[in-house]
Design an enzyme around this catalytic site. Structure first.
Site, mmCIF file in Angstrom:
data_model
loop_
_atom_site.group_PDB
_atom_site.id
_atom_site.type_symbol
_atom_site.label_atom_id
_atom_site.label_comp_id
_atom_site.label_asym_id
_atom_site.label_seq_id
_atom_site.Cartn_x
_atom_site.Cartn_y
_atom_site.Cartn_z
ATOM 1 C CG ASP A 1 39.123 21.702 6.210
ATOM 2 O OD1 ASP A 1 38.336 21.274 7.080
ATOM 3 O OD2 ASP A 1 39.284 21.145 5.116
ATOM 4 C CG ASN B 1 39.837 18.535 -6.312
ATOM 5 O OD1 ASN B 1 39.865 17.958 -5.223
ATOM 6 N ND2 ASN B 1 39.773 19.843 -6.418
ATOM 7 C CG HIS C 1 40.050 18.666 -1.886
ATOM 8 N ND1 HIS C 1 39.141 19.500 -2.512
ATOM 9 C CD2 HIS C 1 39.345 18.049 -0.912
ATOM 10 C CE1 HIS C 1 37.963 19.380 -1.940
ATOM 11 N NE2 HIS C 1 38.053 18.497 -0.961
ATOM 12 C CD GLU D 1 40.599 22.679 -3.657
ATOM 13 O OE1 GLU D 1 40.658 21.511 -4.094
ATOM 14 O OE2 GLU D 1 39.526 23.258 -3.464
HETATM 15 C C1 F6R Z 1 36.602 18.412 5.235
HETATM 16 C C2 F6R Z 1 37.672 18.361 4.271
HETATM 17 C C3 F6R Z 1 37.483 17.964 2.847
HETATM 18 C C4 F6R Z 1 36.482 16.855 2.645
HETATM 19 C C5 F6R Z 1 36.322 16.534 1.161
HETATM 20 C C6 F6R Z 1 35.261 15.501 0.918
HETATM 21 O O1 F6R Z 1 37.075 18.817 6.502
HETATM 22 O O2 F6R Z 1 38.753 18.687 4.656
HETATM 23 O O3 F6R Z 1 38.730 17.588 2.324
HETATM 24 O O4 F6R Z 1 36.906 15.715 3.339
HETATM 25 O O5 F6R Z 1 35.975 17.701 0.480
HETATM 26 O O6 F6R Z 1 34.018 16.035 1.216
HETATM 27 P P1 F6R Z 1 32.721 15.122 1.319
HETATM 28 O O7 F6R Z 1 32.949 14.219 2.479
HETATM 29 O O8 F6R Z 1 31.599 16.093 1.604
HETATM 30 O O9 F6R Z 1 32.600 14.412 0.038
#
Ligand code: F6R
Length: 254
Positions: free
Chosen positions: A67, A136, A138, A143
């Site tokens: 992303d 959450n 995701h 989301e």
């Molecule tokens: C990042 C991504 C997100 C993160 C998720 C967890 O490329 O796609 O899904 O993996 O938000 O974020 P952290 O690792 O910062 O807790």
């Protein structure tokens, strides 16, 4: 899915780097699906160390990231392109032209999403997709919602995600409101999925994803339908799974 327990963040990172290394060694021109955020930083650090020692060769590796924030250029220090360059690509012998991150600045974001799906197709699909998980549930920036979106698409970030990611920006107002993300179809078409989870903030989402119903309300729950998923989670992230299932061991086949 197979869940491996790690003692702590360091142990999780080392175990993850081991699996990624195995992929790179077994298939030197593998397509790695990569993630950003705090979770994979330790694994990338470990990979850099092994690369420096001469144990890992990324020269033929191709990569696709999950992303990118809409509206941020690759030079912006909070863009995911910048993150990847800074945490991995600039330090190993991967060819930059073999690395792919959606463009946050594309005039036509929908066209950029279609282009990105084309890139994944032309690469022949993803061999190993690395994932973190949001509090959450995701994955990528898919989301919680009513449907699983298949292809790469533009998403409106939830307040929870923006608040959580505000720690990297000087204020929440600077966190972009939209992002481009690989879809659930793209993630599910990876041959192998490696999901990492660290910290108690992930405990509920991890439990729901592994043991709850498969629902787009908890996007990571879709991984229950994939036949080759490895989860490496530290004890804090595993707390609810331990508590609710009574599992005490190191490996759990679910
Ligand atoms: C990042 C991504 C997100 C993160 C998720 C967890 O490329 O796609 O899904 O993996 O938000 O974020 P952290 O690792 O910062 O807790």
């Amino acid at each position: 899915m197979r869940i491996y327990a790690a003692k702590d963040y360091k142990d999780m990172s080392r175990k993850a780097a081991n699996l990624i290394s195995a992929q790179v060694i077994m298939k030197p021109d593998a397509v790695l699906g990569l993630a950003t955020g705090s979770t994979p930083v330790g694994a990338y650090e470990q990979l850099r160390e092994w690369h420096d020692k001469g144990d890992l060769d990324f020269s033929a590796i191709r990569s696709v990231n999950l992303d990118e924030y809409k509206g941020l250029s690759g030079e912006h220090d909070q863009s995911y392109r910048y993150f990847m360059n800074h945490n991995l690509f600039d330090h190993v012998n991967i060819k930059k032209e073999n690395t792919n991150v959606p463009s946050g600045l594309a005039q036509d974001a929908e066209a950029e999403c279609r282009r990105y799906d084309g890139v994944i197709r032309e690469l022949g699909g993803i061999d190993l997709q690395l994932l973190g998980i949001g509090g959450n549930g995701h994955i990528g920036f898919n989301e919680p919602c009513d449907v699983f979106e298949k292809g790469t698409h533009v998403v409106t970030l939830t307040e929870e995600t923006r608040r959580s990611n505000a720690r990297f920006f000087s204020s929440i107002d600077e966190v972009p409101t939209h992002a481009l993300t690989m879809g659930i179809g793209g993630i599910m078409s990876a041959k192998k999925v490696l999901l990492l989870a660290s910290g108690e903030a992930k405990a509920q989402a991890l439990y729901d994803s592994c043991f709850g119903p498969v629902t787009p309300g908890v996007p990571a729950s879709v991984l229950q339908l994939h036949n080759d998923v490895v989860i490496i989670a530290d004890e804090a992230a595993l707390a609810m799974i331990r508590q609710k299932t009574g599992w005490e061991g190191e490996v759990y086949d679910n």
